[in-house]
Write a protein that holds these residues in place. Structure first.
Motif, PDB file in Angstrom:
ATOM      1  N   LEU A 141       7.257  63.030  54.522  1.00  0.00           N
ATOM      2  CA  LEU A 141       8.439  62.366  55.084  1.00  0.00           C
ATOM      3  C   LEU A 141       8.076  60.970  55.572  1.00  0.00           C
ATOM      4  CD1 LEU A 141      10.091  65.190  57.248  1.00  0.00           C
ATOM      5  CD2 LEU A 141      10.659  64.508  54.918  1.00  0.00           C
ATOM      6  N   LEU A 142       6.953  60.882  56.274  1.00  0.00           N
ATOM      7  CA  LEU A 142       6.488  59.610  56.809  1.00  0.00           C
ATOM      8  C   LEU A 142       6.262  58.598  55.685  1.00  0.00           C
ATOM      9  CD1 LEU A 142       5.450  57.935  59.240  1.00  0.00           C
ATOM     10  CD2 LEU A 142       3.243  59.024  58.900  1.00  0.00           C
ATOM     11  N   SER A 143       5.615  59.015  54.627  1.00  0.00           N
ATOM     12  CA  SER A 143       5.371  58.116  53.490  1.00  0.00           C
ATOM     13  C   SER A 143       6.683  57.632  52.878  1.00  0.00           C
ATOM     14  CB  SER A 143       4.536  58.820  52.416  1.00  0.00           C
ATOM     15  OG  SER A 143       3.242  59.074  52.890  1.00  0.00           O
ATOM     16  N   ALA A 144       7.636  58.532  52.728  1.00  0.00           N
ATOM     17  CA  ALA A 144       8.942  58.161  52.166  1.00  0.00           C
ATOM     18  C   ALA A 144       9.657  57.168  53.072  1.00  0.00           C
ATOM     19  CB  ALA A 144       9.798  59.406  51.948  1.00  0.00           C
ATOM     20  N   HIS A 145       9.609  57.402  54.370  1.00  0.00           N
ATOM     21  CA  HIS A 145      10.280  56.498  55.307  1.00  0.00           C
ATOM     22  C   HIS A 145       9.588  55.136  55.376  1.00  0.00           C
ATOM     23  CE1 HIS A 145      12.224  60.203  57.268  1.00  0.00           C
ATOM     24  NE2 HIS A 145      13.044  59.652  56.390  1.00  0.00           N
ATOM     25  N   GLU A 146       8.265  55.125  55.266  1.00  0.00           N
ATOM     26  CA  GLU A 146       7.546  53.851  55.240  1.00  0.00           C
ATOM     27  C   GLU A 146       7.925  53.044  54.000  1.00  0.00           C
ATOM     28  OE1 GLU A 146       3.455  55.067  55.627  1.00  0.00           O
ATOM     29  OE2 GLU A 146       3.532  54.900  57.823  1.00  0.00           O
ATOM     30  N   LYS A 147       8.098  53.710  52.874  1.00  0.00           N
ATOM     31  CA  LYS A 147       8.507  53.010  51.650  1.00  0.00           C
ATOM     32  C   LYS A 147       9.918  52.445  51.804  1.00  0.00           C
ATOM     33  CE  LYS A 147       8.856  53.373  46.652  1.00  0.00           C
ATOM     34  NZ  LYS A 147       8.611  54.196  45.467  1.00  0.00           N
ATOM     35  N   THR A 148      10.805  53.195  52.429  1.00  0.00           N
ATOM     36  CA  THR A 148      12.162  52.712  52.652  1.00  0.00           C
ATOM     37  C   THR A 148      12.157  51.501  53.576  1.00  0.00           C
ATOM     38  OG1 THR A 148      13.028  54.946  52.316  1.00  0.00           O
ATOM     39  CG2 THR A 148      14.490  53.377  53.416  1.00  0.00           C
ATOM     40  N   VAL A 149      11.292  51.508  54.594  1.00  0.00           N
ATOM     41  CA  VAL A 149      11.164  50.343  55.477  1.00  0.00           C
ATOM     42  C   VAL A 149      10.755  49.121  54.664  1.00  0.00           C
ATOM     43  CG1 VAL A 149       9.730  49.318  57.302  1.00  0.00           C
ATOM     44  CG2 VAL A 149      10.719  51.588  57.623  1.00  0.00           C
ATOM     45  N   TRP A 150       9.765  49.290  53.812  1.00  0.00           N
ATOM     46  CA  TRP A 150       9.304  48.184  52.975  1.00  0.00           C
ATOM     47  C   TRP A 150      10.453  47.642  52.114  1.00  0.00           C
ATOM     48  CZ3 TRP A 150       8.351  49.003  47.495  1.00  0.00           C
ATOM     49  CH2 TRP A 150       7.924  47.849  46.839  1.00  0.00           C
ATOM     50  N   MET A 151      11.211  48.542  51.500  1.00  0.00           N
ATOM     51  CA  MET A 151      12.305  48.109  50.636  1.00  0.00           C
ATOM     52  C   MET A 151      13.419  47.396  51.413  1.00  0.00           C
ATOM     53  SD  MET A 151      12.528  51.288  48.019  1.00  0.00           S
ATOM     54  CE  MET A 151      11.966  50.923  46.374  1.00  0.00           C
ATOM     55  N   LEU A 152      13.739  47.928  52.590  1.00  0.00           N
ATOM     56  CA  LEU A 152      14.783  47.293  53.402  1.00  0.00           C
ATOM     57  C   LEU A 152      14.337  45.925  53.917  1.00  0.00           C
ATOM     58  CD1 LEU A 152      16.099  50.388  55.376  1.00  0.00           C
ATOM     59  CD2 LEU A 152      17.401  49.017  53.741  1.00  0.00           C
ATOM     60  N   THR A 153      13.095  45.824  54.353  1.00  0.00           N
ATOM     61  CA  THR A 153      12.623  44.519  54.830  1.00  0.00           C
ATOM     62  C   THR A 153      12.586  43.507  53.676  1.00  0.00           C
ATOM     63  OG1 THR A 153      10.301  45.212  54.642  1.00  0.00           O
ATOM     64  CG2 THR A 153      11.322  45.382  56.814  1.00  0.00           C
TER      65      THR A 153
END
Length: 157
Positions: A141-153
């Protein structure tokens, strides 16, 4: 017969992990609900892409919610299921109507920051009791959320 007997985990030791998973469940439920609202209410030139992306996000969140609730059950807990309970423990709060995709992206980044912090708390609790199953679930879950943060930023740059 209890699941924990077969998982070879100490019920006393997993109590902290269950407590942390309950916080994660509450935050995921608020995240999901807010995503539904963003999906319904987004407007503007980026409507089609944003509308579709928020649906993808809330579908993922729904799957994560189910996985976390099932893990709580595996560890001998009872997953909370009332929004009144979620609102008491969640760092993520209910959003009003938000239509602007940039404003939504900023809110999502704030929510993901909270989710990541809670996920790290779950990982810490799980590692104290050698609960690799919970650690693996939450690490994903953490890895998926970190990737989403990268994409949103990246989208806001």
């Amino acid at each position: 017969m209890k699941t924990l007997d077969f998982l070879q985990l100490d019920p006393k030791g997993t109590a902290k992990t269950v407590e942390e998973l309950q916080k994660l469940l509450a935050n995921l439920q608020l995240y999901y609900t807010n995503l539904r609202g963003f999906h319904w209410n987004v407007t503007g030139v980026h409507f089609f892409g944003a509308h579709e992306k928020y649906e993808e996000y809330y579908d993922e969140a729904a799957a994560h919610i189910d996985e976390v609730a099932e893990r709580i059950l595996m560890l001998g807990g009872v997953p909370a299921h009332n929004f009144s309970d979620y609102l008491k423990v969640a760092a993520i709060k209910e959003a009003g109507v938000v239509k602007d995709p940039k404003e939504i992206a900023k809110l999502l980044l704030d929510y993901l920051k909270e989710l990541i912090a809670v996920e790290r708390g779950v990982l810490e609790a799980a590692s104290e009791t050698d609960d690799e199953g919970t650690a693996a679930l939450v690490s994903d879950l953490l890895s998926a959320h970190e990737k989403t943060v990268w994409m949103l930023t990246a989208s806001l740059s």
